[in-house]
Design a protein around this motif. Structure first.
Motif, PDB file in Angstrom:
ATOM      1  N   VAL A  71       0.846  -1.197   0.000  1.00 32.99           N
ATOM      2  CA  VAL A  71       0.000   0.000   0.000  1.00 32.99           C
ATOM      3  C   VAL A  71       0.877   1.242   0.000  1.00 32.99           C
ATOM      4  CG1 VAL A  71      -1.693   1.316   1.330  1.00 32.99           C
ATOM      5  CG2 VAL A  71      -1.911  -1.161   1.143  1.00 32.99           C
ATOM      6  N   ILE A  72       0.556   2.198  -0.866  1.00 33.01           N
ATOM      7  CA  ILE A  72       1.248   3.477  -0.887  1.00 33.01           C
ATOM      8  C   ILE A  72       0.281   4.569  -0.435  1.00 33.01           C
ATOM      9  CG2 ILE A  72       2.794   2.769  -2.744  1.00 33.01           C
ATOM     10  CD1 ILE A  72       1.073   4.481  -4.654  1.00 33.01           C
ATOM     11  N   GLU A  73       0.821   5.723  -0.101  1.00 33.79           N
ATOM     12  CA  GLU A  73      -0.023   6.843   0.314  1.00 33.79           C
ATOM     13  C   GLU A  73      -0.640   7.513  -0.918  1.00 33.79           C
ATOM     14  OE1 GLU A  73       0.221  11.084   2.784  1.00 33.79           O
ATOM     15  OE2 GLU A  73       2.028   9.847   2.508  1.00 33.79           O
ATOM     16  N   LEU A  74      -1.931   7.774  -0.830  1.00 33.20           N
ATOM     17  CA  LEU A  74      -2.643   8.484  -1.892  1.00 33.20           C
ATOM     18  C   LEU A  74      -2.928   9.909  -1.468  1.00 33.20           C
ATOM     19  CD1 LEU A  74      -5.313   5.750  -2.797  1.00 33.20           C
ATOM     20  CD2 LEU A  74      -3.145   6.195  -3.973  1.00 33.20           C
ATOM     21  N   GLN A  75      -3.157  10.767  -2.455  1.00 29.86           N
ATOM     22  CA  GLN A  75      -3.659  12.091  -2.129  1.00 29.86           C
ATOM     23  C   GLN A  75      -5.042  11.943  -1.494  1.00 29.86           C
ATOM     24  OE1 GLN A  75      -3.475  14.886  -5.381  1.00 29.86           O
ATOM     25  NE2 GLN A  75      -1.384  14.332  -5.926  1.00 29.86           N
ATOM     26  N   PRO A  76      -5.445  12.880  -0.636  1.00 25.84           N
ATOM     27  CA  PRO A  76      -6.726  12.743   0.072  1.00 25.84           C
ATOM     28  C   PRO A  76      -7.878  12.456  -0.880  1.00 25.84           C
ATOM     29  CG  PRO A  76      -5.485  14.595   0.949  1.00 25.84           C
ATOM     30  CD  PRO A  76      -4.723  14.117  -0.266  1.00 25.84           C
ATOM     31  N   LEU A  77      -8.730  11.525  -0.472  1.00 29.20           N
ATOM     32  CA  LEU A  77      -9.896  11.147  -1.268  1.00 29.20           C
ATOM     33  C   LEU A  77     -11.134  11.841  -0.719  1.00 29.20           C
ATOM     34  CD1 LEU A  77      -9.229   7.298  -1.510  1.00 29.20           C
ATOM     35  CD2 LEU A  77      -8.625   9.055  -3.177  1.00 29.20           C
ATOM     36  N   HIS A  78     -11.942  12.375  -1.615  1.00 30.59           N
ATOM     37  CA  HIS A  78     -13.159  13.081  -1.205  1.00 30.59           C
ATOM     38  C   HIS A  78     -14.358  12.420  -1.882  1.00 30.59           C
ATOM     39  CE1 HIS A  78     -10.679  16.185   0.620  1.00 30.59           C
ATOM     40  NE2 HIS A  78      -9.977  16.242  -0.509  1.00 30.59           N
ATOM     41  N   PHE A  79     -15.183  11.773  -1.086  1.00 33.69           N
ATOM     42  CA  PHE A  79     -16.374  11.105  -1.597  1.00 33.69           C
ATOM     43  C   PHE A  79     -17.593  11.988  -1.367  1.00 33.69           C
ATOM     44  CE2 PHE A  79     -13.382   7.796  -0.295  1.00 33.69           C
ATOM     45  CZ  PHE A  79     -13.304   7.037  -1.447  1.00 33.69           C
ATOM     46  N   GLY A  80     -18.472  12.027  -2.369  1.00 35.88           N
ATOM     47  CA  GLY A  80     -19.643  12.894  -2.266  1.00 35.88           C
ATOM     48  C   GLY A  80     -20.830  12.252  -1.598  1.00 35.88           C
ATOM     49  N   ALA A  81     -20.759  10.948  -1.331  1.00 35.34           N
ATOM     50  CA  ALA A  81     -21.890  10.254  -0.712  1.00 35.34           C
ATOM     51  C   ALA A  81     -21.372   9.218   0.277  1.00 35.34           C
ATOM     52  CB  ALA A  81     -22.755   9.582  -1.776  1.00 35.34           C
ATOM     53  N   GLU A  82     -22.229   8.841   1.199  1.00 38.80           N
ATOM     54  CA  GLU A  82     -21.863   7.817   2.175  1.00 38.80           C
ATOM     55  C   GLU A  82     -21.905   6.429   1.546  1.00 38.80           C
ATOM     56  OE1 GLU A  82     -20.682   8.126   5.270  1.00 38.80           O
ATOM     57  OE2 GLU A  82     -20.608  10.277   4.856  1.00 38.80           O
ATOM     58  N   ARG A  83     -22.857   6.199   0.634  1.00 38.79           N
ATOM     59  CA  ARG A  83     -22.993   4.916  -0.028  1.00 38.79           C
ATOM     60  C   ARG A  83     -23.374   5.152  -1.490  1.00 38.79           C
ATOM     61  NH1 ARG A  83     -23.729   0.315   2.929  1.00 38.79           N
ATOM     62  NH2 ARG A  83     -23.317  -0.682   0.919  1.00 38.79           N
ATOM     63  N   TYR A  84     -23.107   4.136  -2.314  1.00 41.45           N
ATOM     64  CA  TYR A  84     -23.433   4.227  -3.734  1.00 41.45           C
ATOM     65  C   TYR A  84     -24.197   2.973  -4.162  1.00 41.45           C
ATOM     66  CZ  TYR A  84     -19.955   7.940  -3.664  1.00 41.45           C
ATOM     67  OH  TYR A  84     -19.247   9.087  -3.358  1.00 41.45           O
ATOM     68  N   ASP A  85     -24.981   3.108  -5.216  1.00 43.54           N
ATOM     69  CA  ASP A  85     -25.714   1.960  -5.749  1.00 43.54           C
ATOM     70  C   ASP A  85     -24.846   1.117  -6.673  1.00 43.54           C
ATOM     71  OD1 ASP A  85     -28.002   2.761  -4.404  1.00 43.54           O
ATOM     72  OD2 ASP A  85     -28.711   3.978  -6.093  1.00 43.54           O
ATOM     73  N   LEU A  86     -23.790   1.726  -7.212  1.00 47.59           N
ATOM     74  CA  LEU A  86     -22.888   1.022  -8.123  1.00 47.59           C
ATOM     75  C   LEU A  86     -21.522   1.684  -8.067  1.00 47.59           C
ATOM     76  CD1 LEU A  86     -22.345  -1.003 -10.495  1.00 47.59           C
ATOM     77  CD2 LEU A  86     -23.093   0.829 -12.047  1.00 47.59           C
ATOM     78  N   ILE A  87     -20.480   0.874  -8.078  1.00 47.04           N
ATOM     79  CA  ILE A  87     -19.112   1.387  -8.165  1.00 47.04           C
ATOM     80  C   ILE A  87     -18.482   0.842  -9.444  1.00 47.04           C
ATOM     81  CG2 ILE A  87     -16.796   1.376  -7.146  1.00 47.04           C
ATOM     82  CD1 ILE A  87     -18.118   1.148  -4.398  1.00 47.04           C
ATOM     83  N   VAL A  88     -17.918   1.725 -10.241  1.00 44.96           N
ATOM     84  CA  VAL A  88     -17.159   1.330 -11.428  1.00 44.96           C
ATOM     85  C   VAL A  88     -15.690   1.615 -11.126  1.00 44.96           C
ATOM     86  CG1 VAL A  88     -16.742   1.726 -13.884  1.00 44.96           C
ATOM     87  CG2 VAL A  88     -19.079   1.841 -12.969  1.00 44.96           C
ATOM     88  N   LEU A  89     -14.875   0.576 -11.180  1.00 45.12           N
ATOM     89  CA  LEU A  89     -13.460   0.672 -10.813  1.00 45.12           C
ATOM     90  C   LEU A  89     -12.607   0.448 -12.053  1.00 45.12           C
ATOM     91  CD1 LEU A  89     -11.259   0.764  -8.546  1.00 45.12           C
ATOM     92  CD2 LEU A  89     -11.459  -1.734  -8.452  1.00 45.12           C
ATOM     93  N   GLY A  90     -11.891   1.474 -12.483  1.00 48.92           N
ATOM     94  CA  GLY A  90     -10.993   1.355 -13.630  1.00 48.92           C
ATOM     95  C   GLY A  90      -9.563   1.194 -13.162  1.00 48.92           C
ATOM     96  N   TYR A  91      -8.841   0.247 -13.759  1.00 50.96           N
ATOM     97  CA  TYR A  91      -7.453   0.062 -13.329  1.00 50.96           C
ATOM     98  C   TYR A  91      -6.596  -0.518 -14.442  1.00 50.96           C
ATOM     99  CZ  TYR A  91      -7.687  -5.070 -12.728  1.00 50.96           C
ATOM    100  OH  TYR A  91      -7.786  -6.425 -12.927  1.00 50.96           O
ATOM    101  N   GLN A  92      -5.287  -0.480 -14.205  1.00 52.40           N
ATOM    102  CA  GLN A  92      -4.304  -1.072 -15.107  1.00 52.40           C
ATOM    103  C   GLN A  92      -3.534  -2.156 -14.360  1.00 52.40           C
ATOM    104  OE1 GLN A  92      -2.874   2.508 -14.346  1.00 52.40           O
ATOM    105  NE2 GLN A  92      -3.154   3.535 -16.289  1.00 52.40           N
ATOM    106  N   PRO A  93      -3.204  -3.244 -15.036  1.00 50.01           N
ATOM    107  CA  PRO A  93      -2.292  -4.226 -14.443  1.00 50.01           C
ATOM    108  C   PRO A  93      -0.844  -3.755 -14.581  1.00 50.01           C
ATOM    109  CG  PRO A  93      -3.786  -5.236 -16.054  1.00 50.01           C
ATOM    110  CD  PRO A  93      -3.834  -3.757 -16.260  1.00 50.01           C
ATOM    111  N   TRP A  94      -0.099  -3.883 -13.497  1.00 44.90           N
ATOM    112  CA  TRP A  94       1.350  -3.650 -13.509  1.00 44.90           C
ATOM    113  C   TRP A  94       2.013  -4.942 -13.053  1.00 44.90           C
ATOM    114  CZ3 TRP A  94       2.443   1.683 -10.708  1.00 44.90           C
ATOM    115  CH2 TRP A  94       1.876   2.724 -11.457  1.00 44.90           C
TER     116      TRP A  94
END
Length: 304
Positions: A63-86
């Motif tokens: 785990v590395i440190e990320l810049q602060p994350l700001h979420f606009g809601a407490e919960r979501y109906d769907l999460i779409v996660l985009g990523y790259q394999p390294w």
């Protein structure tokens, strides 16, 4: 109300293009877009030393440190996660996101998650890690959309190194194809977005992955299945060696250098021979086993 969280990390910008296309069928007012960044940003284009030095931590899913994350809601109906394999693993920022308490709080309770992958051509091992990380975070993987470079393994290795080390997504020497996911496949992401939106509107995700695969746009080459089945084990050995024996910057740099040249020899000299033998002698005798493996990796279930 923004009740769909779309979150990703994109170093080169390609994954942002894919996500943009994927989202075209959705109403903007329903989507919260969150791009994550490391606290200490990775350079792009890479230098050769910097790129290969990230292998041990990536493979061991540190785990590395990320810049602060700001979420606009407490919960979501769907999460779409985009990523790259390294290095056959999730990129370090995405691994770190999935360990983030704020993200986990919004995935708990079985929130549906769809993964969108943009990469060279190998995503099977990284997706296995992502499955576990999503489950550990409390989410439920309901769909996976891998968009890959469709040219041969060796050609894509040459073109991706050209892109990573120069920052130019153009034709190397005017001979090789453009690196990365093709423009046509990037555009096709909107088709997958339409399928996911239909499931989102109906709140019925049980058959989503089957609909995604029914497009015929996702394929696992048998050669890639063979390579990925062996390469991750070797990467783990090298990662452990570098982290345990590379106790000083000089020792680590030397070991990373050994790994770099090992990988290049394995990729351009050893792998083609092994793949040819596998394709001619082994694959015809194990067709049913290969089919089952492909069906598994094309799904969203996790091995017990």
């Amino acid at each position: 109300m923004k009740n769909i969280l779309v979150v990703n990390y994109s170093q080169s910008g390609q994954l942002n293009e894919i996500i943009d296309q994927f989202l075209t069928p959705f109403q903007p007012e329903t989507v919260e877009r969150l791009e994550i960044f490391p606290a200490n940003p990775f350079v792009f284009p890479w230098t050769s030393d910097e790129f290969f030095d990230k292998m041990p931590e990536c493979v061991q899913e540190d785990v590395i440190e990320l810049q602060p994350l700001h979420f606009g809601a407490e919960r979501y109906d769907l999460i779409v996660l985009g990523y790259q394999p390294w290095f056959l693993s999730p990129s370090l920022p995405i691994t770190s996101l999935l360990h983030n308490p704020g993200f986990k709080a919004r995935a708990m309770g079985g929130t549906p998650v769809v993964t969108v992958i943009g990469g060279r051509n190998m995503w099977l091992n990284s997706q296995e890690s992502i499955k576990k990380l999503i489950a550990d975070a409390g989410g439920k993987l309901v769909g996976n959309i891998p968009l890959m470079d469709r040219v041969s393994n060796l050609v894509s290795a040459v073109t991706i190194l050209h892109w990573m080390l120069t920052g130019r997504k153009d034709r190397k020497w005017g001979i090789f194809p453009k690196p990365g996911v093709s423009d046509e496949d990037i555009q096709s992401a909107s088709r997958f977005g339409t399928i996911v939106k239909k499931a989102y509107d109906s709140k019925e995700y049980a058959g989503l992955q089957k609909e995604i695969m029914a497009t015929g746009l996702i394929n696992i080459p048998t050669d890639i299945l063979f390579i990925e089945g062996r390469a991750k084990k070797l990467f783990r050995i090298w990662a452990n060696l570098i982290k345990t024996k590379g106790t000083t910057p000089e020792k680590r740099k030397r070991l990373v250098g050994f790994f770099k040249y090992y990988l290049l020899v394995a990729l351009f000299m050893v792998a083609p021979v092994l793949v040819t033998v596998y394709r001619l002698l082994v694959a015809p005798l194990t067709a049913n086993a290969i089919k089952k493996k492909k069906e598994y990796f094309c799904g969203v279930e996790t091995k017990l």
